[in-house]
Design an enzyme around this catalytic site. Structure first.
Site, PDB file in Angstrom:
ATOM      1  N   MET A 232      42.014 -14.038 -45.505  1.00  0.00           N
ATOM      2  CA  MET A 232      40.904 -14.910 -45.116  1.00  0.00           C
ATOM      3  C   MET A 232      40.046 -15.289 -46.322  1.00  0.00           C
ATOM      4  O   MET A 232      39.599 -16.429 -46.454  1.00  0.00           O
ATOM      5  CB  MET A 232      40.036 -14.198 -44.066  1.00  0.00           C
ATOM      6  CG  MET A 232      38.991 -15.098 -43.431  1.00  0.00           C
ATOM      7  SD  MET A 232      37.857 -14.196 -42.358  1.00  0.00           S
ATOM      8  CE  MET A 232      38.947 -13.627 -41.069  1.00  0.00           C
TER       9      MET A 232
ATOM     10  N   LYS B 247      33.024 -39.857 -40.044  1.00  0.00           N
ATOM     11  CA  LYS B 247      33.096 -38.774 -39.050  1.00  0.00           C
ATOM     12  C   LYS B 247      33.540 -37.467 -39.709  1.00  0.00           C
ATOM     13  O   LYS B 247      34.149 -37.490 -40.785  1.00  0.00           O
ATOM     14  CB  LYS B 247      34.062 -39.171 -37.931  1.00  0.00           C
ATOM     15  CG  LYS B 247      35.485 -39.408 -38.413  1.00  0.00           C
ATOM     16  CD  LYS B 247      36.339 -40.078 -37.343  1.00  0.00           C
ATOM     17  CE  LYS B 247      37.765 -40.256 -37.858  1.00  0.00           C
ATOM     18  NZ  LYS B 247      38.583 -41.070 -36.954  1.00  0.00           N
TER      19      LYS B 247
ATOM     20  N   TYR C 118      48.783  -8.548 -47.401  1.00  0.00           N
ATOM     21  CA  TYR C 118      49.025  -8.064 -46.038  1.00  0.00           C
ATOM     22  C   TYR C 118      50.488  -8.248 -45.659  1.00  0.00           C
ATOM     23  O   TYR C 118      51.099  -9.262 -45.996  1.00  0.00           O
ATOM     24  CB  TYR C 118      48.192  -8.876 -45.042  1.00  0.00           C
ATOM     25  CG  TYR C 118      46.712  -8.585 -45.052  1.00  0.00           C
ATOM     26  CD1 TYR C 118      46.229  -7.285 -44.970  1.00  0.00           C
ATOM     27  CD2 TYR C 118      45.801  -9.627 -45.107  1.00  0.00           C
ATOM     28  CE1 TYR C 118      44.862  -7.047 -44.954  1.00  0.00           C
ATOM     29  CE2 TYR C 118      44.448  -9.403 -45.092  1.00  0.00           C
ATOM     30  CZ  TYR C 118      43.977  -8.102 -45.004  1.00  0.00           C
ATOM     31  OH  TYR C 118      42.643  -7.868 -44.986  1.00  0.00           O
TER      32      TYR C 118
ATOM     33  N   ARG D   9      44.480 -43.509 -25.539  1.00  0.00           N
ATOM     34  CA  ARG D   9      43.396 -42.583 -25.863  1.00  0.00           C
ATOM     35  C   ARG D   9      42.120 -43.178 -25.273  1.00  0.00           C
ATOM     36  O   ARG D   9      41.998 -43.284 -24.067  1.00  0.00           O
ATOM     37  CB  ARG D   9      43.337 -42.393 -27.395  1.00  0.00           C
ATOM     38  CG  ARG D   9      42.553 -41.195 -27.830  1.00  0.00           C
ATOM     39  CD  ARG D   9      42.645 -40.974 -29.335  1.00  0.00           C
ATOM     40  NE  ARG D   9      41.888 -41.939 -30.117  1.00  0.00           N
ATOM     41  CZ  ARG D   9      41.744 -41.872 -31.441  1.00  0.00           C
ATOM     42  NH1 ARG D   9      42.333 -40.913 -32.129  1.00  0.00           N
ATOM     43  NH2 ARG D   9      41.026 -42.761 -32.090  1.00  0.00           N
TER      44      ARG D   9
HETATM   45  C1  LIG Z   1      39.108 -42.103 -37.775  1.00  0.00           C
HETATM   46  C2  LIG Z   1      39.186 -43.517 -37.327  1.00  0.00           C
HETATM   47  C3  LIG Z   1      39.299 -44.558 -38.275  1.00  0.00           C
HETATM   48  C4  LIG Z   1      39.460 -44.316 -39.767  1.00  0.00           C
HETATM   49  O1  LIG Z   1      40.804 -43.986 -40.057  1.00  0.00           O
HETATM   50  P1  LIG Z   1      41.315 -43.849 -41.584  1.00  0.00           P
HETATM   51  O2  LIG Z   1      42.770 -43.700 -41.441  1.00  0.00           O
HETATM   52  O3  LIG Z   1      40.657 -42.624 -42.125  1.00  0.00           O
HETATM   53  O4  LIG Z   1      40.888 -45.065 -42.301  1.00  0.00           O
HETATM   54  C5  LIG Z   1      39.257 -45.860 -37.801  1.00  0.00           C
HETATM   55  N1  LIG Z   1      39.129 -46.126 -36.489  1.00  0.00           N
HETATM   56  C6  LIG Z   1      39.048 -45.149 -35.549  1.00  0.00           C
HETATM   57  C7  LIG Z   1      38.905 -45.519 -34.116  1.00  0.00           C
HETATM   58  C8  LIG Z   1      39.077 -43.821 -35.941  1.00  0.00           C
HETATM   59  O5  LIG Z   1      39.027 -42.859 -35.003  1.00  0.00           O
END
Ligand SMILES: *Cc1c(COP(=O)(O)O)cnc(C)c1O
Length: 387
Positions: free
Chosen positions: A323, A49, A276, A147
């Site tokens: 930036m 992801k 800045y 969640r």
């Molecule tokens: C992001 C995520 C993972 C992976 O987590 P890591 O700590 O990067 O291994 C696993 N399960 C879910 C549901 C996640 O959202």
């Protein structure tokens, strides 16, 4: 061989003197080390992801699949679509909840979705029937993160009810830990107990879900009694530990470095200011190097804090970073030249600036720093990309 790769279509522009290097050879070593560490029958889902935490989702997905991952996971339909567009055919889990419109896309691209409530079961079953398909789904059990997922106390009823939907095939059941990588495992074990209770009740009703998965990287490392059939790992193959206190595996190393070239060298006098807000005032003549990247590239917003590596030595950031630029004091480092290479994150001549150092600087965690490294920093892959 090194391949220059940027997400902006810039065929004719020369490479920017600030970039990210991804070491695929080290990724392959990490994957081999993790495979050797894993129980042989344990499957794993490669979590890619958010562009594989900024490392490039397609490249990381190809490598992890080649190393034996049996699933990929993403958090949005777009992320899954990008993988399919790159001709990746592995099963793709899409974490979280989907809108009805998204479900259509998920079906068309054979994504594996979660069905965590009755309404979603109805929608997906109806769509699947329309397309004369049977679709594999997973259920997330919320055992305490509050969640996604069906609350553990309602999970048995929900999962039992899924049997009534002829076009849904329950392929997996999972939960997610709130705290898997800290020393105190009390709550993780309580979540696991709730999950086991659900599984036990289901099994008493004759329901056996083939694929059970609970562990992220922290859980993989520290909760071996919670591995079940599959673990979900995002950060660990990238060579970064989810926390400072989890188990270590010898030989794992980060695959990402951030580098830049010195754009300007300034000689300033006592009493001169830098940056800045005039946050730095020189007490003596100083030599200042200007680096062409800033908080817009995802470096934490800092004032007189943080360091970079030049000639294998630590050069402190002076003033506030902008930036697009930041200034470092190189007075104590001899012979620094314009356009010389600087390490912002990574290793140089044995000295290291880690992702955890940057996270501390930004008052945040490594995950946050990695995912915020901007798309405008071109990614360069060391070693040949898999086709
Ligand atoms: C992001 C995520 C993972 C992976 O987590 P890591 O700590 O990067 O291994 C696993 N399960 C879910 C549901 C996640 O959202």
């Amino acid at each position: 061989m090194s391949i220059h790769f940027t997400l902006m279509p810039t065929l004719t522009t020369p490479p920017r003197p600030a970039w990210i290097e991804i070491d695929l050879a080290q990724l392959r070593r990490n994957l081999k080390i993790i495979r050797d560490d894993m129980p042989s029958n344990l499957r794993w889902c490669s979590v890619v992801k958010d562009n594989a935490y900024g490392h490039g989702a397609v490249a990381i997905a190809r490598e992890t699949l080649a190393a034996g991952a049996s699933y990929l996971a993403v958090a949005t339909v777009e992320e899954g679509t990008q993988l399919r567009a790159a001709d990746i055919q592995a099963p793709i889990l899409v974490f979280g909840e989907r809108t009805e419109e998204e479900l259509e896309h998920c079906l068309a691209q054979r994504f594996v979705c979660f069905v965590n409530d009755e309404a979603q079961a109805q929608r997906l079953d109806r769509l699947a029937r329309k397309h004369a398909q049977s679709v594999a789904v997973h259920v997330e059990v919320d055992t305490g993160l509050s969640r996604h997922g069906v609350r553990w106390s309602n999970a048995v009823a929900h999962v039992s009810a899924l049997a009534a939907y002829p076009n849904l095939a329950l392929a997996g059941i999972m939960t997610h830990f709130a705290m898997s990588d800290e020393l105190d495992k009390t709550f993780a074990n309580e979540q696991l107990r709730r999950f086991h209770e659900v599984l036990h009740e289901l099994s008493a009703r004759g329901i056996h879900v083939p694929l059970r998965h609970t562990c992220n990287s922290g859980g993989y490392l520290d909760l071996p009694h919670a591995h079940f059939e599959m673990v979900r790992m995002g950060i660990l193959p990238l060579g970064v530990y989810p926390s400072q206190v989890c188990r270590r595996i010898l030989g794992l190393a980060p695959i990402m470095q951030v580098k830049a070239r010195i754009a300007v060298l300034q000689h300033i006098e006592a009493g001169d200011h830098v940056g800045y807000g005039m946050r730095y005032t020189a007490e003596s003549p100083r030599k200042i190097a200007v680096l062409p990247l800033g908080y817009g590239d995802g470096y934490p917003r800092v004032r007189n804090a943080g360091q970079v590596l030049i000639h294998g030595k630590h050069a402190p950031i002076v003033g506030g970073n902008a930036m697009d630029a930041m200034m470092v004091d190189v007075t104590e480092i001899p012979n620094v030249q314009q356009w010389e290479e600087v390490v912002i994150l990574g290793e140089q001549a044995g000295e290291v600036i880690s992702i955890h150092d940057l996270a501390k600087l930004g008052g945040t965690v490594s995950y946050d720093v990695m995912t915020k490294l901007s798309i405008r920093l071109p990614r360069t892959y060391l070693a040949r990309l898999l086709e």
